[in-house]
Design a protein around this motif. Structure first.
Motif, PDB file in Angstrom:
ATOM      1  N   LYS A 106     -14.330  17.529  18.512  1.00 52.66           N
ATOM      2  CA  LYS A 106     -15.156  17.780  17.316  1.00 52.66           C
ATOM      3  C   LYS A 106     -15.810  16.495  16.841  1.00 52.66           C
ATOM      4  N   ARG A 107     -15.004  15.432  16.742  1.00 49.18           N
ATOM      5  CA  ARG A 107     -15.554  14.165  16.259  1.00 49.18           C
ATOM      6  C   ARG A 107     -16.648  13.651  17.178  1.00 49.18           C
ATOM      7  N   LEU A 108     -16.529  13.950  18.479  1.00 48.00           N
ATOM      8  CA  LEU A 108     -17.526  13.468  19.439  1.00 48.00           C
ATOM      9  C   LEU A 108     -18.757  14.364  19.490  1.00 48.00           C
ATOM     10  N   GLY A 109     -18.689  15.505  18.795  1.00 50.82           N
ATOM     11  CA  GLY A 109     -19.836  16.419  18.823  1.00 50.82           C
ATOM     12  C   GLY A 109     -19.840  17.320  20.050  1.00 50.82           C
ATOM     13  N   ILE A 110     -18.672  17.459  20.705  1.00 52.94           N
ATOM     14  CA  ILE A 110     -18.565  18.362  21.864  1.00 52.94           C
ATOM     15  C   ILE A 110     -18.149  19.744  21.343  1.00 52.94           C
ATOM     16  N   ARG A 111     -18.975  20.743  21.651  1.00 55.25           N
ATOM     17  CA  ARG A 111     -18.670  22.098  21.147  1.00 55.25           C
ATOM     18  C   ARG A 111     -18.673  23.088  22.297  1.00 55.25           C
ATOM     19  N   GLY A 112     -18.434  24.343  21.941  1.00 51.87           N
ATOM     20  CA  GLY A 112     -18.558  25.394  22.943  1.00 51.87           C
ATOM     21  C   GLY A 112     -17.380  25.437  23.892  1.00 51.87           C
ATOM     22  N   PHE A 113     -16.186  25.137  23.397  1.00 51.22           N
ATOM     23  CA  PHE A 113     -15.011  25.267  24.251  1.00 51.22           C
ATOM     24  C   PHE A 113     -14.130  26.390  23.732  1.00 51.22           C
ATOM     25  N   GLU A 114     -13.228  26.855  24.592  1.00 50.82           N
ATOM     26  CA  GLU A 114     -12.331  27.942  24.219  1.00 50.82           C
ATOM     27  C   GLU A 114     -10.892  27.501  24.470  1.00 50.82           C
ATOM     28  N   VAL A 115      -9.980  27.944  23.611  1.00 55.86           N
ATOM     29  CA  VAL A 115      -8.562  27.602  23.771  1.00 55.86           C
ATOM     30  C   VAL A 115      -7.827  28.807  24.362  1.00 55.86           C
ATOM     31  N   ILE A 172     -15.393   7.287  23.284  1.00 61.43           N
ATOM     32  CA  ILE A 172     -14.336   8.296  23.424  1.00 61.43           C
ATOM     33  C   ILE A 172     -12.970   7.644  23.176  1.00 61.43           C
ATOM     34  N   GLU A 173     -12.765   6.464  23.771  1.00 60.76           N
ATOM     35  CA  GLU A 173     -11.477   5.778  23.587  1.00 60.76           C
ATOM     36  C   GLU A 173     -11.215   5.445  22.121  1.00 60.76           C
ATOM     37  N   ALA A 174     -12.256   4.994  21.422  1.00 54.97           N
ATOM     38  CA  ALA A 174     -12.081   4.652  20.004  1.00 54.97           C
ATOM     39  C   ALA A 174     -11.745   5.909  19.203  1.00 54.97           C
ATOM     40  N   THR A 175     -12.376   7.021  19.565  1.00 54.49           N
ATOM     41  CA  THR A 175     -12.109   8.287  18.868  1.00 54.49           C
ATOM     42  C   THR A 175     -10.672   8.730  19.130  1.00 54.49           C
ATOM     43  N   VAL A 176     -10.255   8.671  20.404  1.00 60.34           N
ATOM     44  CA  VAL A 176      -8.889   9.057  20.758  1.00 60.34           C
ATOM     45  C   VAL A 176      -7.897   8.191  19.977  1.00 60.34           C
ATOM     46  N   ARG A 177      -8.137   6.885  19.994  1.00 55.61           N
ATOM     47  CA  ARG A 177      -7.239   5.945  19.318  1.00 55.61           C
ATOM     48  C   ARG A 177      -7.084   6.311  17.840  1.00 55.61           C
ATOM     49  N   ASP A 178      -8.208   6.635  17.196  1.00 55.65           N
ATOM     50  CA  ASP A 178      -8.114   6.924  15.767  1.00 55.65           C
ATOM     51  C   ASP A 178      -7.471   8.285  15.503  1.00 55.65           C
ATOM     52  N   VAL A 179      -7.758   9.268  16.339  1.00 56.16           N
ATOM     53  CA  VAL A 179      -7.122  10.580  16.138  1.00 56.16           C
ATOM     54  C   VAL A 179      -5.607  10.442  16.345  1.00 56.16           C
ATOM     55  N   MET A 180      -5.191   9.667  17.348  1.00 52.23           N
ATOM     56  CA  MET A 180      -3.754   9.466  17.580  1.00 52.23           C
ATOM     57  C   MET A 180      -3.123   8.746  16.383  1.00 52.23           C
ATOM     58  N   ARG A 181      -3.867   7.826  15.785  1.00 54.49           N
ATOM     59  CA  ARG A 181      -3.359   7.113  14.607  1.00 54.49           C
ATOM     60  C   ARG A 181      -3.087   8.095  13.464  1.00 54.49           C
ATOM     61  N   VAL A 182      -4.072   8.958  13.172  1.00 52.39           N
ATOM     62  CA  VAL A 182      -3.874   9.843  12.021  1.00 52.39           C
ATOM     63  C   VAL A 182      -2.788  10.881  12.281  1.00 52.39           C
TER      64      VAL A 182
END
Ligand code: HAM
Length: 432
Positions: free
Chosen positions: A152-161, A23-33
């Protein structure tokens, strides 16, 4: 006494730590982009920061802070949230001079004295971002898009905004009065907490989870009907950008959030897959906070997501914890007295070259493990290769290399060992 971690805290053991790392690696990369720079603030701050920043009448400040006096008699508080500290750092270091908006992210532990349950802890962790110094509604939407991208990158779905606007100091007083008039007619149906909130923080009544309060406020007026021109335009723009990005959302007039610094946009990303603690991430705009902390007029917006809840969501999506120990590339098996020591140096040299090398340790001081015992551990370790170092071979300047899958074995000169191992492992660190 049985030693236990304090209530509401938990140890993250190596198997679960692998999920955290992902999760941390994913967060780090999303923050980078998205162009955010990392900020790390102290674990404790002066209590005053949260009292002013988060708000005196909030649950956090009223009953959830870990506050203590240090030996110098100063009142300090373990950070209950990340926004006030980040804005404090922005003001203190005059980061406005480095260009606006300042886009900052963090992933840090937070502390709140809450009743612990699944997804709710007293020490928990948040990943989050704050963009300070711009009123652009595109940034409000960025704060929704970032956590969505992470999930999304982690494959977590089924959430609502869920999205709402709670206006600003210009238009909120009128809404507040309107809401109070509505609540006054139903005050008997509200829970004791909400009756107390009625005077001091009536918007929070909309947020109450008690069934009776929810029913009593089902038809309550929504803030968006009372927005001033500026807030109305901002709210429309946010929705336009959400549409441009194709982000599905639902307007929710009851969404008011529990922190006082919010102005205009507030949002939550919720899921019903996690039980009662279903809010994965939340945030909003806080245009007045920098000024409140003595820093001038810097409109800002941000979000934070719960790490523990992301881990739970990842597990709910079927992801399992990793193995406690990673699989080594190579196991160094040692035969004989000289090899028992020199084998340690071989493993060390492989590690210096980036190869994961493991050895078996002695069970008794001064006694080497038998070849058979070592080979058994090597087999169980999942290593692809074994280096077999024996006294005779070492005296000839060689060791044996064995493929664990088919048992093929051959000799290599010690000085060629690293190259020979790397040839076998190929670029990915695994057997070619
Ligand atoms: P918050 O809603 O208090 O907002 O917390 C954000 C997220 O942190 C929650 O949605 C939840 O996932 C997680 N969280 C909160 N409390 C706990 C807890 N006791 N145990 C586990 N997870 C928890 C804020 O903190 C704001 N600073 C967010 C923000 C940033 N707004 C603007 N910028």
């Amino acid at each position: 006494m049985e030693a236990r971690a304090p209530r509401g805290t938990s140890d993250i053991l190596p198997g679960e730590a692998r999920l955290w790392q992902e999760i941390e690696a994913t967060v780090r990369d999303v923050m980078r982009v998205y162009g955010y720079g990392e900020i790390r603030t102290p674990v404790f701050e002066y209590t005053e920061l949260f009292a002013r920043g988060v708000g005196e009448t909030t649950d956090i400040v009223e009953k959830q802070m870990y506050t203590f006096e240090d030996r110098g008699g100063r009142s300090l508080t373990l950070r209950p949230e990340g926004t006030a500290p980040v804005v404090r750092a922005f003001v203190q270091h005059r980061l406005h001079g480095e260009g606006l908006p300042q886009k900052l992210w963090y992933c840090q532990p937070m502390f709140r004295y809450e009743r612990p349950q699944a997804g709710r802890a007293r020490q928990f962790h948040q990943f989050g971002a704050e963009a300070i110094g711009s009123l652009d509604p595109a940034l409000d939407v960025e704060m929704i898009a970032i956590p969505i991208e992470v999930y999304k990158r982690l494959g977590i779905r089924g959430f609502e905004v869920l999205v709402n606007s709670i206006g600003c100091p210009v238009c909120r007083p009128a809404y507040r009065e309107r809401l109070k008039a509505y609540l006054a007619q139903r005050i008997d149906r509200l829970c004791p907490t909400c009756r107390a909130r009625f005077e001091r923080n009536p918007l929070r009544v909309l947020d109450c989870k008690e069934e009776g309060c929810r029913e009593a406020t089902a038809g309550a007026p929504a803030a968006w009907d009372y927005l001033c021109d500026e807030c109305g335009l901002h709210f429309e723009s946010v929705q336009r950008v959400l549409a441009v990005l194709g982000i599905a959302y639902r307007l929710d007039g009851r969404l008011v959030r529990g922190l006082d610094y919010y102005t205009k946009t507030v949002f939550e990303i919720v899921t019903d897959g996690l039980g009662a603690q279903g809010t994965l991430a939340a945030g909003g705009r806080y245009d007045g906070l920098a000024a409140e902390l003595g820093g001038g007029d810097y409109p800002a917006v941000g979000f934070a997501g719960g790490m523990e809840r992301a881990v739970l969501a990842l597990k709910a999506a079927g992801r399992e914890e990793g193995k406690a120990q990673g699989r080594p590339d190579v196991f160094v098996v040692r035969l004989g007295e000289r090899a028992w020591n020199e084998g340690i140096a071989l493993a060390q040299r492989l590690r210096e070259h980036g190869v994961a090398a493991q050895i078996e340790y002695a069970a008794e001081l001064g006694k080497a493990r038998s070849m058979k015992a070592q080979m058994k551990v090597a087999g169980r370790s999942g290593a692809r290769l074994a280096v077999i170092a024996g006294d005779d071979e070492l005296s000839r300047g060689t060791v044996a290399l064995r493929r664990m899958d088919d048992g093929t074995q051959w000799e290599v000169p010690v000085e060629r060992l690293v190259d020979a191992v790397k040839e076998q492992l190929g670029g990915g660190g695994r057997l070619a």
